[in-house]
Design a protein around this motif. Sequence first.
Motif, PDB file in Angstrom:
ATOM      1  N   ALA A  13     -29.308  -3.815  -3.272  1.00 45.55           N
ATOM      2  CA  ALA A  13     -30.090  -4.931  -2.880  1.00 45.55           C
ATOM      3  C   ALA A  13     -29.737  -5.765  -1.830  1.00 45.55           C
ATOM      4  CB  ALA A  13     -30.386  -5.721  -4.137  1.00 45.55           C
ATOM      5  N   MET A  14     -28.347  -5.760  -1.677  1.00 50.26           N
ATOM      6  CA  MET A  14     -27.637  -6.499  -0.715  1.00 50.26           C
ATOM      7  C   MET A  14     -27.622  -5.989   0.518  1.00 50.26           C
ATOM      8  SD  MET A  14     -27.255  -9.867  -2.189  1.00 50.26           S
ATOM      9  CE  MET A  14     -26.233 -10.442  -0.861  1.00 50.26           C
TER      10      MET A  14
ATOM     11  N   LEU B 255     -36.939   0.330  -1.246  1.00 50.61           N
ATOM     12  CA  LEU B 255     -35.380   0.302  -1.021  1.00 50.61           C
ATOM     13  C   LEU B 255     -35.158   1.870  -0.859  1.00 50.61           C
ATOM     14  CD1 LEU B 255     -33.182  -1.738  -0.902  1.00 50.61           C
ATOM     15  CD2 LEU B 255     -32.882  -1.330  -3.561  1.00 50.61           C
TER      16      LEU B 255
ATOM     17  N   THR C  96     -34.260 -14.715   1.377  1.00 50.53           N
ATOM     18  CA  THR C  96     -35.502 -14.403   0.536  1.00 50.53           C
ATOM     19  C   THR C  96     -35.006 -12.940  -0.445  1.00 50.53           C
ATOM     20  OG1 THR C  96     -36.517 -14.628   2.513  1.00 50.53           O
ATOM     21  CG2 THR C  96     -37.934 -13.406   0.807  1.00 50.53           C
ATOM     22  N   ALA C  97     -35.197 -13.091  -1.497  1.00 47.47           N
ATOM     23  CA  ALA C  97     -34.639 -12.157  -2.621  1.00 47.47           C
ATOM     24  C   ALA C  97     -35.648 -10.945  -2.607  1.00 47.47           C
ATOM     25  CB  ALA C  97     -34.354 -12.462  -4.032  1.00 47.47           C
ATOM     26  N   LEU C  98     -34.909  -9.658  -2.600  1.00 42.96           N
ATOM     27  CA  LEU C  98     -35.613  -8.459  -2.976  1.00 42.96           C
ATOM     28  C   LEU C  98     -36.319  -8.587  -4.284  1.00 42.96           C
ATOM     29  CD1 LEU C  98     -35.322  -5.553  -1.952  1.00 42.96           C
ATOM     30  CD2 LEU C  98     -33.938  -5.030  -3.564  1.00 42.96           C
ATOM     31  N   THR C  99     -37.657  -8.300  -4.362  1.00 40.31           N
ATOM     32  CA  THR C  99     -38.343  -8.220  -5.353  1.00 40.31           C
ATOM     33  C   THR C  99     -38.424  -6.971  -6.170  1.00 40.31           C
ATOM     34  OG1 THR C  99     -40.303  -8.072  -4.626  1.00 40.31           O
ATOM     35  CG2 THR C  99     -39.703 -10.559  -4.571  1.00 40.31           C
ATOM     36  N   LYS C 100     -38.989  -7.208  -7.399  1.00 37.11           N
ATOM     37  CA  LYS C 100     -39.191  -5.937  -8.070  1.00 37.11           C
ATOM     38  C   LYS C 100     -40.047  -4.872  -7.506  1.00 37.11           C
ATOM     39  CE  LYS C 100     -40.364  -4.597 -13.166  1.00 37.11           C
ATOM     40  NZ  LYS C 100     -41.641  -4.160 -12.841  1.00 37.11           N
TER      41      LYS C 100
ATOM     42  N   VAL D 172     -38.479  -2.718  -4.590  1.00 34.59           N
ATOM     43  CA  VAL D 172     -37.408  -1.383  -5.044  1.00 34.59           C
ATOM     44  C   VAL D 172     -37.823  -0.147  -4.608  1.00 34.59           C
ATOM     45  CG1 VAL D 172     -36.520  -0.401  -6.939  1.00 34.59           C
ATOM     46  CG2 VAL D 172     -36.704  -3.356  -6.813  1.00 34.59           C
TER      47      VAL D 172
END
Lengths: 223, 218
Positions: free
Chosen positions: A39-40, A118, A108-112, A115
């Motif tokens: 995620a990072m 990703l 801005t976070a990765l959201t569900k 994924v």
Amino acid sequence: MNGLHDVGGMHGFGPIEIERDEPVFHERWEGRVFAMALAMGKHFGITLDRSRFLMESVPPYDRVALSYYERWANRLFQVAEMRSIVSASEAAGCRAGVTPEAGGVSATALTKDDVGGLFNTIRSSCRPISAPAVFAIGETVRAKVMNPKGHTRLPRYARGKLGVVIADHGGHVFPDTNALDPPREDPRRLYTVKFAATELWGAESNPRDSVCLDLWEPYLERP
Amino acid sequence: MGTEHDHHHDHHSHDDHDHSEPPADVALRVKALETLLTRRGYVAAEALDAVVDMFETKVGPRNGARVVARAWTDPAYRQRLLETPTAAIAEFGFINRQGEHMRVVENTPQVHNVVVCTLCSCYPWPVLGLPPVWYKSSAYRSRVVIEPRAVLAEFGLLLPNDVEVRVWDSTAELRYMVLPERPIGTEGMPEDALTSLVTRDSMIGTGVAHAPGQASTR
């Protein structure tokens, strides 16, 4: 670099320990480390080759004492600090098991929902190159004797050995330069080279056996 | 001294580089970092849950088994799988990270293939999921290139001397999967039933596919 990651042909590690019905992650934190590392990715902005080089640079004394995902955890801390995503004092706090007060929200976070993307994003290492192939399929080549202090994907056990080119994969990002900071892709032609086991390990090997490696043109020379 | 198998934390003193505080247990350290990154907006807990869930329940060797069973029953598919493996595997929708450049190597009565990454832990995630601990261990990675037959024997696989053992060391971004031999006595079995005979290890090359009726492990 000639590090402890490059273990091909070493003795002394003992029998293979095979675990039946092994879980994907043995402990919850392992899955969290794995997921955070993925995620990072977009925030870290380092190449896979650089990331591998950081892992290889862990001093051998530390490396042997750490489990696979402990090394991932350490790298997560290292890159987060390197990219100023956490400060040195915040990292020290986390290492002591204390979550520091977070400052302003900055990302801005990765959201569900992200994924799937990703994984489905194709990260091809193929790059078109105009230079014609130096080596032909069927040709005997020698893996160069070289000992770079930086990242390389030519294992020690193949250096100086003769093999036969069995495939030409065109241009691929060159790890030795893509691991630098800043990275340079400098695509080079990639081949698969087949080495006889007897060439690599001596007369005690079965003369039928072989080891195939994927090697970039700069790793190879005419014997 | 630990090996890469030791998932339980037997290290006590090597992590004390430059901090005044003693290092916490790795689970606590990871939790603290996750909390900080979450508060700061870099990661979201439910996204991390989804990543873990994907690799625990969705992406794994059952994917590869479907590819193998198709290749056993459909000669045209087998041909595509060997010639254009990435595209052939993508026909199942299995195309993602660590499967961008797939290579499929076929076992025959003359040649037995086995896959390793001696430099790190490269593995074809879309078809096999994440690797088992032994695949990432120094023991497997060091030994399978120099004494493949002894390693295969530890997996219960004894190969005659006149079979060529071909080891594939994943040194670039190509990812290797073994196409195991179809077990004898499976003529006429439907694709779905064949899938259950394909083990993870048979696609790494440290095993062979099960015979019909043999209990499925690994």
